[in-house]
Design a protein around this motif. Structure first.
Motif, PDB file in Angstrom:
ATOM      1  N   ALA A 135      32.813  46.541  30.098  1.00  0.00           N
ATOM      2  CA  ALA A 135      32.233  45.890  31.278  1.00  0.00           C
ATOM      3  C   ALA A 135      31.538  44.592  30.891  1.00  0.00           C
ATOM      4  O   ALA A 135      31.644  43.583  31.595  1.00  0.00           O
ATOM      5  N   ALA A 140      31.129  42.153  33.970  1.00  0.00           N
ATOM      6  CA  ALA A 140      31.012  42.981  35.181  1.00  0.00           C
ATOM      7  C   ALA A 140      29.755  43.847  35.135  1.00  0.00           C
ATOM      8  O   ALA A 140      29.647  44.832  35.842  1.00  0.00           O
ATOM      9  N   GLN A 194      36.296  44.499  40.926  1.00  0.00           N
ATOM     10  CA  GLN A 194      36.053  44.575  39.489  1.00  0.00           C
ATOM     11  C   GLN A 194      35.829  46.060  39.136  1.00  0.00           C
ATOM     12  O   GLN A 194      34.723  46.571  39.298  1.00  0.00           O
ATOM     13  N   MET A 197      32.677  47.813  37.417  1.00  0.00           N
ATOM     14  CA  MET A 197      31.399  47.975  38.110  1.00  0.00           C
ATOM     15  C   MET A 197      31.155  49.407  38.569  1.00  0.00           C
ATOM     16  O   MET A 197      30.024  49.791  38.874  1.00  0.00           O
TER      17      MET A 197
END
Ligand code: FE2
Length: 263
Positions: A135, A140, A194, A197
């Motif tokens: 991430a 993100a 995304q 997330m």
């Protein structure tokens, strides 16, 4: 008739949102309002906003979002102490919280929950640590890592909150309406542009809540993607208002959303 209205993610620090929240009013005397978290970051603003709504609606039921938990090093209340402070102040103004007896609307028990996230909404085969690295690489990461994680062990708190919620819900008879800031199942997060997330969007530990506790529906926010999807035959509905710059891209729909109605 009385209506139970559903809202979330008011983010009233944005003036345009504050104006919309100022216009929120019951259609009939006796209407209730559910607020599924993310009112604001400041404790004073959260309490003031909900107190004003409570003066208009017969009952206001709130559960915290991640933004209510956001703290800085200079803040007096952080982590668990911040949540406890919110509970104390909201009780004083007559708002129902996840620590109070669950109110009953008609024959449906309305259960405000607070079950957080634990990085378990992640790709199969990846550990939480690996998923967090992915991430970060994808840029993100949610602000929760800066404003919540430094002050509390979120994974531990999440597990505690799930156990506490199960204990409370097990004592309930009859149908329930489950209200939580974070989705209770992973499916709503599949719509995120995304996917990384999703780490901050809930826990797999709550997957069977709707079935286990006879939910007529699950109300959540957090995703800012207002939509209703069916998960194992139960509607899960995101009732977010979201940020003003997001609203222009959202499908046109009724807000606040009417939930249950009783004569
Ligand atoms: Fe939000």
């Amino acid at each position: 008739m009385s209506t139970l209205w559903l809202v979330s993610d008011l983010h009233v620090t944005f003036p345009a949102n504050r104006e919309r929240v100022e216009r929120l009013a019951p259609a009939e005397e006796g209407d209730w309002l559910i607020v599924a978290g993310d009112v604001a970051e400041s404790i004073d603003i959260v309490v003031d906003t909900l107190a004003r709504l409570r003066r208009r609606f017969a009952r206001v039921v709130w559960c915290p979002g991640n933004h209510e938990l956001f703290a800085r090093p200079s803040d007096r209340y952080q982590g668990r102490a911040r949540y406890a402070r919110l509970i104390d102040l909201l009780r004083e103004v007559g708002v129902d919280t996840p620590e109070d007896p669950y109110p009953v609307f008609g024959d449906v028990t309305v259960a405000p929950l607070f079950t957080l996230y634990d990085y378990s909404f992640r790709p199969a085969g990846r550990s939480a640590a690996e998923a967090l690295i992915d991430a970060r690489a994808a840029r993100a990461t949610l602000d929760d890592e800066l404003y919540i994680a430094p002050y509390v062990d979120v994974v531990e708190w999440c597990a505690e909150r799930v156990a506490y919620s199960r204990e409370r819900l097990t004592a309930v008879d009859g149908p329930t309406l489950l209200v939580n800031h974070w989705p209770l199942a992973v499916e709503p997060t599949r719509r995120l542009r995304q996917p990384d997330m999703a780490l901050w969007c809930g826990t797999t530990l709550t997957r069977s809540f709707a079935r286990d506790y006879r939910a007529v529906g699950v109300v959540h926010g957090h995703l800012h993607m207002p939509e209703e999807i069916m998960v194992e035959g139960v509607p899960h509905v995101d009732v977010s208002l979201g940020y003003p710059f997001e609203q222009v891209h959202m499908p046109r729909r009724a807000w606040p959303m009417p939930g249950l109605r009783i004569p």
